[in-house]
Write an enzyme that holds these catalytic residues in place. Structure first.
Site, PDB file in Angstrom:
ATOM      1  CG  HIS A 118     -28.083  -7.140  13.723  1.00  0.00           C
ATOM      2  ND1 HIS A 118     -28.649  -6.935  14.960  1.00  0.00           N
ATOM      3  CD2 HIS A 118     -28.790  -6.364  12.859  1.00  0.00           C
ATOM      4  CE1 HIS A 118     -29.660  -6.098  14.846  1.00  0.00           C
ATOM      5  NE2 HIS A 118     -29.767  -5.736  13.585  1.00  0.00           N
ATOM      6  CD  GLU A 131     -27.819  -4.131   9.740  1.00  0.00           C
ATOM      7  OE1 GLU A 131     -28.769  -3.348   9.677  1.00  0.00           O
ATOM      8  OE2 GLU A 131     -27.201  -4.345  10.821  1.00  0.00           O
ATOM      9  CG  ASP A 151     -28.526   0.185  11.716  1.00  0.00           C
ATOM     10  OD1 ASP A 151     -29.348  -0.395  10.992  1.00  0.00           O
ATOM     11  OD2 ASP A 151     -28.093  -0.310  12.781  1.00  0.00           O
ATOM     12  CG  HIS A 159     -30.422   0.989  15.572  1.00  0.00           C
ATOM     13  ND1 HIS A 159     -31.491   1.272  16.398  1.00  0.00           N
ATOM     14  CD2 HIS A 159     -30.837   0.005  14.751  1.00  0.00           C
ATOM     15  CE1 HIS A 159     -32.500   0.471  16.083  1.00  0.00           C
ATOM     16  NE2 HIS A 159     -32.137  -0.307  15.089  1.00  0.00           N
ATOM     17  CD  GLU A 206     -31.653  -0.919   8.641  1.00  0.00           C
ATOM     18  OE1 GLU A 206     -31.142  -1.858   9.279  1.00  0.00           O
ATOM     19  OE2 GLU A 206     -32.626  -0.247   9.064  1.00  0.00           O
TER      20      GLU A 206
HETATM   21  O1  G3P Z   1     -31.321  -4.534   8.364  1.00  0.00           O
HETATM   22  C1  G3P Z   1     -31.694  -5.586   9.205  1.00  0.00           C
HETATM   23  C2  G3P Z   1     -31.878  -5.126  10.632  1.00  0.00           C
HETATM   24  O2  G3P Z   1     -30.720  -4.436  11.027  1.00  0.00           O
HETATM   25  C3  G3P Z   1     -33.091  -4.269  10.803  1.00  0.00           C
HETATM   26  O3  G3P Z   1     -33.316  -3.946  12.136  1.00  0.00           O
HETATM   27  O4  G3P Z   1     -33.483  -2.229  13.876  1.00  0.00           O
HETATM   28  O5  G3P Z   1     -31.515  -3.723  13.814  1.00  0.00           O
HETATM   29  O6  G3P Z   1     -31.777  -1.954  12.093  1.00  0.00           O
HETATM   30  P1  G3P Z   1     -32.473  -2.914  13.010  1.00  0.00           P
HETATM   31 MG    MG Z   2     -30.039  -2.404  10.881  1.00  0.00          MG
END
Ligand code: G3P
Ligand code: MG
Length: 228
Positions: A10, A37, A39, A52, A101
């Site tokens: 993450h 993953e 952002d 993020h 993302e």
């Molecule tokens: O994309 C999954 C997860 O990353 C969504 O939550 O707030 O960590 O971007 P966040």
């Molecule tokens: Mg995310």
């Protein structure tokens, strides 16, 4: 049919490094992660970077809105903020499957999807999936990426998710693990789904037993040895 690696680091490397950094990607790769993953948000001059929050203070030495500062300004006070291009180069080097993302600043939903979609259409190898809490962003990216995989991204599964799935041509659903119950797993039967953010083995075990395809985790060091 999309095949998901079961463990996805993450925000690049989870807790192994600062979030959404190249150091995180390197740490994930070193640990043997096959998937990450991160952002993506636009700077004031329209450069997609890994970020993020809409504001800089939590994760950098800067203050203020990401959307109001150029890449040069952001880099001047924190050199550790990568561009999408830099991150994708590291992912490609380590053959990391990637969940991009789209994380638009408010008001820049369409523009973020368009800029990232155009960039990915030119440079991405397609090994991964694109998602966004903003349907507007995802649809804007989709216009430039007709053949790539897209995921629906929600906290809780909304009643009208099938309509969104049809609009986006999504092949998978990403959900907050805390919002998954029996009704949700029944509703999603036949469609792959993945959960964020899962940081212990018992929770991951239960989710996999109920049909979850993959988990996003801050602790790939804990989950990879058990489930990879
Ligand atoms: O994309 C999954 C997860 O990353 C969504 O939550 O707030 O960590 O971007 P966040
Ligand atoms: Mg995310």
């Amino acid at each position: 049919m999309i095949v998901y690696p079961r463990i996805i680091a993450h925000r690049c490397g989870g807790a192994l490094a600062p979030e959404n950094t190249l150091a995180g990607l390197e740490a994930a790769a070193r640990l043997g992660c096959r998937a990450v993953e991160f952002d993506v948000m636009l700077t004031a001059d329209g450069v997609p970077i890994l970020m993020h929050d809409e504001t800089l203070e939590r994760t950098t030495r800067c203050r203020g809105c990401v959307a109001e500062q150029t890449l040069t300004q952001i880099r001047a006070c924190d050199a550790g903020v990568p561009t999408l291009a830099e991150a994708m180069a590291v992912c490609e080097h380590h053959k990391l499957w990637t969940n991009i993302e789209l994380k638009p600043s408010s008001g820049l939903e369409e523009e973020t999807g368009t800029v990232v979609g155009v960039w990915l259409a030119q440079y991405w190898n397609g090994q991964g999936v694109i998602s966004s809490f903003s349907e507007k962003s995802a649809l804007a990216a989709r216009r430039h990426l007709p053949d790539e995989h897209f995921a629906l991204l929600y906290e809780a599964l909304p009643a009208d998710w099938q309509a969104s799935r049809a609009r986006l041509g999504a092949v998978v659903v990403h959900l907050d693990a805390a919002q998954v119950d029996h009704a949700v797993t029944e509703a999603l039967a036949g469609l792959p789904w993945a959960c964020y953010t899962v940081n212990d083995r018992t929770a991951a075990d239960q989710l996999f037993a109920s049909g979850c395809a993959a988990v996003f985790t801050d602790r790939p060091d804990l989950l990879l040895p058990a489930f990879a």
